[in-house]
Design a protein around this motif. Structure first.
Motif, PDB file in Angstrom:
ATOM      1  N   THR A 227       1.095  -1.120   0.148  1.00 36.49           N
ATOM      2  CA  THR A 227      -0.026   0.060  -0.084  1.00 36.49           C
ATOM      3  C   THR A 227       0.843   1.258   0.026  1.00 36.49           C
TER       4      THR A 227
ATOM      5  N   ARG B  42      -4.224   0.164  -1.942  1.00 37.76           N
ATOM      6  CA  ARG B  42      -3.222  -0.877  -2.194  1.00 37.76           C
ATOM      7  C   ARG B  42      -3.020  -0.724  -3.536  1.00 37.76           C
TER       8      ARG B  42
ATOM      9  N   ASN C 241      -6.158  -1.037   7.565  1.00 33.75           N
ATOM     10  CA  ASN C 241      -5.880  -2.187   6.769  1.00 33.75           C
ATOM     11  C   ASN C 241      -5.554  -3.374   7.457  1.00 33.75           C
TER      12      ASN C 241
END
Length: 315
Positions: free
Chosen positions: A93, A313, A300
């Motif tokens: 990410t 992402r 996340n």
């Protein structure tokens, strides 16, 4: 061993202790370790599910045998070993959107500076010269924003209320956007837009498509009263062509937070041009950086091992 390892240095060598503290506030159930030395990094990545930082080389990555997510602390990720991540099915990410408010505000500052010729006022103040100069209005101008990600959309949002027309440029124009008009990178559409642009704002990634996007041909297409604003990457504009256009006043001016090369050498002609404002890659700097970055990772971590899409992402 820790669940999350924070690598030791951030942008420009800044320590990551503030980031680690923000993560601990948001993820109190997670064991979060801050690596303070290269030896710490080698030890602490070994069993971590998550590693976060600005960069990681393949040697350090090879030691991270339990790694599920690398949370990049930059918006850019082209410098990361993406093939190595992909071969091990490790998610990556980035920090896209973290500095969108500050970068958008800086763009608005540049545009208003040139609209009202504030840079000329500052120069005359240094000379204690009380003499009028030409200023303009932003109203009824056309602002073209190349890149409609978080920063580009933030710029357009902040332009609302100034009575300007906006054109957005993105890879997928069919997705639309917050601008009055959205186009792709087709040469004809792009140059048609440039020909009616008063302020050209670059807020896009540096890719094969955007490298040297603003070249001699593009600069010749822009009206002579136009201003270039670059908060993307220096390589999106051809520096030699830009210097030539500014010297000959083929465009009115430029505000550059990024340059090619960067840092800009002391003897570079961009420093001495009176129709140029140069800032040292500061558009993304904000006191809220680490808090916003921690918010992304805190969102996340609970999603790991589930079918939920990870925020930001990129790989």
């Amino acid at each position: 061993m820790p669940d999350i390892t924070v690598l030791r240095t951030g942008a420009h060598g800044t320590p990551m202790s503030e980031y680690a503290a923000a993560l601990r506030d948001r993820l109190p159930e997670q064991d979060i370790a801050l690596a303070r030395t290269p030896a710490d990094e080698r030890e602490l990545v070994a069993d971590a599910r998550v590693v976060t930082g600005c960069d990681i080389d393949e040697d350090l990555l090879a030691r991270a045998q339990e790694l599920e997510l690398f949370a990049g602390a930059y918006a850019g990720y082209e410098h990361l070993p993406l093939d190595a991540f992909q071969s091990r099915d490790i998610a990556v990410t980035n920090a896209a959107g973290v500095h969108a408010p500050s970068a958008a505000e800086q763009v608005l500052g540049y545009v208003l500076t040139f609209a009202r010729s504030l840079h000329e006022g500052w120069r005359r103040q240094q000379n204690r010269e009380f003499r009028h100069y030409q200023a303009y209005e932003l109203k009824d101008s056309t602002v073209t924003v190349v890149g409609l990600g978080a920063i580009g959309q933030g710029i357009v949002k902040r332009l609302q209320g100034f009575d300007v027309d906006t054109i957005g440029v993105r890879y997928t124009p069919e997705k639309g956007g917050p601008t009055d008009e959205v186009i792709g990178f087709d040469d004809k559409a792009l140059h048609d837009a440039f020909a009616r642009t008063d302020y050209l704002v670059l807020a896009c990634p540096l890719t094969d498509t955007t490298r040297n996007l603003v070249d001699r041909e593009a600069l010749d297409t822009l009206p002579p009263e136009s201003v270039l604003v670059n908060v993307a990457r220096g390589g999106v504009a051809d520096t030699d062509d830009l210097v030539s256009a500014l010297r000959s006043e083929d465009i009115r001016g430029a505000a550059l937070d990024v340059t090619d090369p960067e840092p800009l050498p002391e003897d570079h002609p961009l420093w001495s041009l009176e129709n140029v404002v140069v800032t040292p890659h500061t558009a993304g700097q904000t006191p809220q950086y680490w808090d916003r970055l921690a918010d992304i990772l805190a969102t996340n971590v609970p999603r790991l091992g589930t079918d939920e899409e990870l925020r930001n992402r990129v790989a």
